[in-house]
Design a protein around this motif. Sequence first.
Motif, PDB file in Angstrom:
ATOM      1  N   MET A   1       0.854  -1.182   0.000  1.00  0.00           N
ATOM      2  CA  MET A   1       0.000   0.000   0.000  1.00  0.00           C
ATOM      3  C   MET A   1       0.890   1.232   0.000  1.00  0.00           C
ATOM      4  SD  MET A   1      -3.268   0.597   2.431  1.00  0.00           S
ATOM      5  CE  MET A   1      -2.302   0.557   3.939  1.00  0.00           C
ATOM      6  N   ASN A   2       0.625   2.158  -0.887  1.00  0.00           N
ATOM      7  CA  ASN A   2       1.481   3.325  -1.042  1.00  0.00           C
ATOM      8  C   ASN A   2       1.085   4.446  -0.090  1.00  0.00           C
ATOM      9  OD1 ASN A   2       2.885   2.113  -3.197  1.00  0.00           O
ATOM     10  ND2 ASN A   2       1.293   2.738  -4.643  1.00  0.00           N
TER      11      ASN A   2
ATOM     12  N   ASP B   1      -5.075  -4.479   4.005  1.00  0.00           N
ATOM     13  CA  ASP B   1      -3.975  -4.587   3.051  1.00  0.00           C
ATOM     14  C   ASP B   1      -3.095  -5.792   3.365  1.00  0.00           C
ATOM     15  OD1 ASP B   1      -2.528  -3.414   0.780  1.00  0.00           O
ATOM     16  OD2 ASP B   1      -0.926  -3.086   2.228  1.00  0.00           O
TER      17      ASP B   1
ATOM     18  N   PRO C   1      -5.881 -11.196  -0.245  1.00  0.00           N
ATOM     19  CA  PRO C   1      -4.957 -11.769  -1.242  1.00  0.00           C
ATOM     20  C   PRO C   1      -4.652 -10.762  -2.347  1.00  0.00           C
ATOM     21  CG  PRO C   1      -6.717 -13.322  -0.719  1.00  0.00           C
ATOM     22  CD  PRO C   1      -7.092 -12.015  -0.073  1.00  0.00           C
ATOM     23  N   ASP C   2      -3.400 -10.712  -2.758  1.00  0.00           N
ATOM     24  CA  ASP C   2      -2.970  -9.720  -3.743  1.00  0.00           C
ATOM     25  C   ASP C   2      -3.778  -9.804  -5.031  1.00  0.00           C
ATOM     26  OD1 ASP C   2      -1.086  -8.636  -2.065  1.00  0.00           O
ATOM     27  OD2 ASP C   2       0.571  -9.843  -2.847  1.00  0.00           O
ATOM     28  N   LYS C   3      -4.102 -11.013  -5.472  1.00  0.00           N
ATOM     29  CA  LYS C   3      -4.814 -11.150  -6.751  1.00  0.00           C
ATOM     30  C   LYS C   3      -6.217 -10.547  -6.687  1.00  0.00           C
ATOM     31  CE  LYS C   3      -6.486 -15.858  -5.806  1.00  0.00           C
ATOM     32  NZ  LYS C   3      -6.493 -17.263  -6.291  1.00  0.00           N
TER      33      LYS C   3
ATOM     34  N   LYS D   1      -7.039  -7.873  -4.887  1.00  0.00           N
ATOM     35  CA  LYS D   1      -6.935  -6.414  -4.852  1.00  0.00           C
ATOM     36  C   LYS D   1      -7.074  -5.801  -6.242  1.00  0.00           C
ATOM     37  CE  LYS D   1      -3.880  -6.405  -0.814  1.00  0.00           C
ATOM     38  NZ  LYS D   1      -2.522  -6.133  -0.317  1.00  0.00           N
ATOM     39  N   LEU D   2      -6.814  -6.604  -7.258  1.00  0.00           N
ATOM     40  CA  LEU D   2      -6.893  -6.120  -8.634  1.00  0.00           C
ATOM     41  C   LEU D   2      -8.318  -6.168  -9.183  1.00  0.00           C
ATOM     42  CD1 LEU D   2      -3.734  -7.945 -10.066  1.00  0.00           C
ATOM     43  CD2 LEU D   2      -3.889  -5.598  -9.204  1.00  0.00           C
TER      44      LEU D   2
ATOM     45  N   TRP E   1     -12.536 -15.834   1.108  1.00  0.00           N
ATOM     46  CA  TRP E   1     -12.281 -14.824   0.074  1.00  0.00           C
ATOM     47  C   TRP E   1     -12.990 -15.108  -1.251  1.00  0.00           C
ATOM     48  CZ3 TRP E   1     -11.491 -10.297   1.463  1.00  0.00           C
ATOM     49  CH2 TRP E   1     -10.673  -9.971   2.549  1.00  0.00           C
TER      50      TRP E   1
END
Length: 287
Positions: free
Chosen positions: A1-2, A43, A47-49, A51-52, A274
């Motif tokens: 996370m930015n 965050d 799961p990262d996938k 988040k898209l 998820w």
Amino acid sequence: MNGGPQFISVPGHRIAISGPFGNSERPNVVFLHGITGSVDFWDIVIPDKLKLTWRWSSVSLPCHAPSIANGKAPDCEIAVANCIADAIEALFPGEPVHLVGWSTGGFSALLIAAEHPNLVKSVCSISGFARGKWGNTLGLMQQIARFGFVGRWCFRSLMGQLAASSKLYRKVLAMLTSSNHRGKTRANLEILHQGFAQHDFALLATFFAKIRSFDSTKSLSKITAPCLLIGGEKDTVIPSKEFSHLTSNLPLAKTIEIKDCGHLFYCEAPDTVWPQVNDWILQHEGA
């Protein structure tokens, strides 16, 4: 996370938010963490996938760092809902969102759907509840916090010990899982502990004590958004009888009770939860 969190000012609070992240053409999803969590919780555990697949954001509960309260916890459950709803409306003006909440976040998501239906496209409540009397160690901490000045001092002292020791923090979290999942986790508990240690435990003591008297049962009948209710069969914080109370007051909701799962879905049943959450959001995006 930015970057770090941003803040939205609402009456009596500055609420921390993260995001929104992702493509603006994706479903708008707002995540609400559980008690003693932080705005960074999601965050870590999403799961990262996935988040898209969403345009998502995390909104903090009041009285949870780095959110700022003017020295006062919300007096009632409606005040909690209003506080978070104001932040969501500022974050996504004129755009209804899918709400996903865990534990107290699930409780809050359902209340927002009841009191602010124009903001909500669908709700997913994971280990949520209608009545705020918890079990296990969290319930014990509620009762301690309600015991006047001495109780609040004990609460702060005990929470301070957890903040000082990630090892002790991990052991207490393990008590919230089913016995077959003790010691197993896919989440970065060190980062979760860092967020926990930032809280104002005097303020949290007041919030803990007040939540024990919260009851949103009467508000549930006002919910018109589709609801997905996910509970753990072996959850000792929000036990099966409370999950049954919630589901009986939302007869049109889809309900899933996960076998051999306690309170920490992200440690115990991420591969079950998820996909259900994502399918639910996509199913109701066009609603």
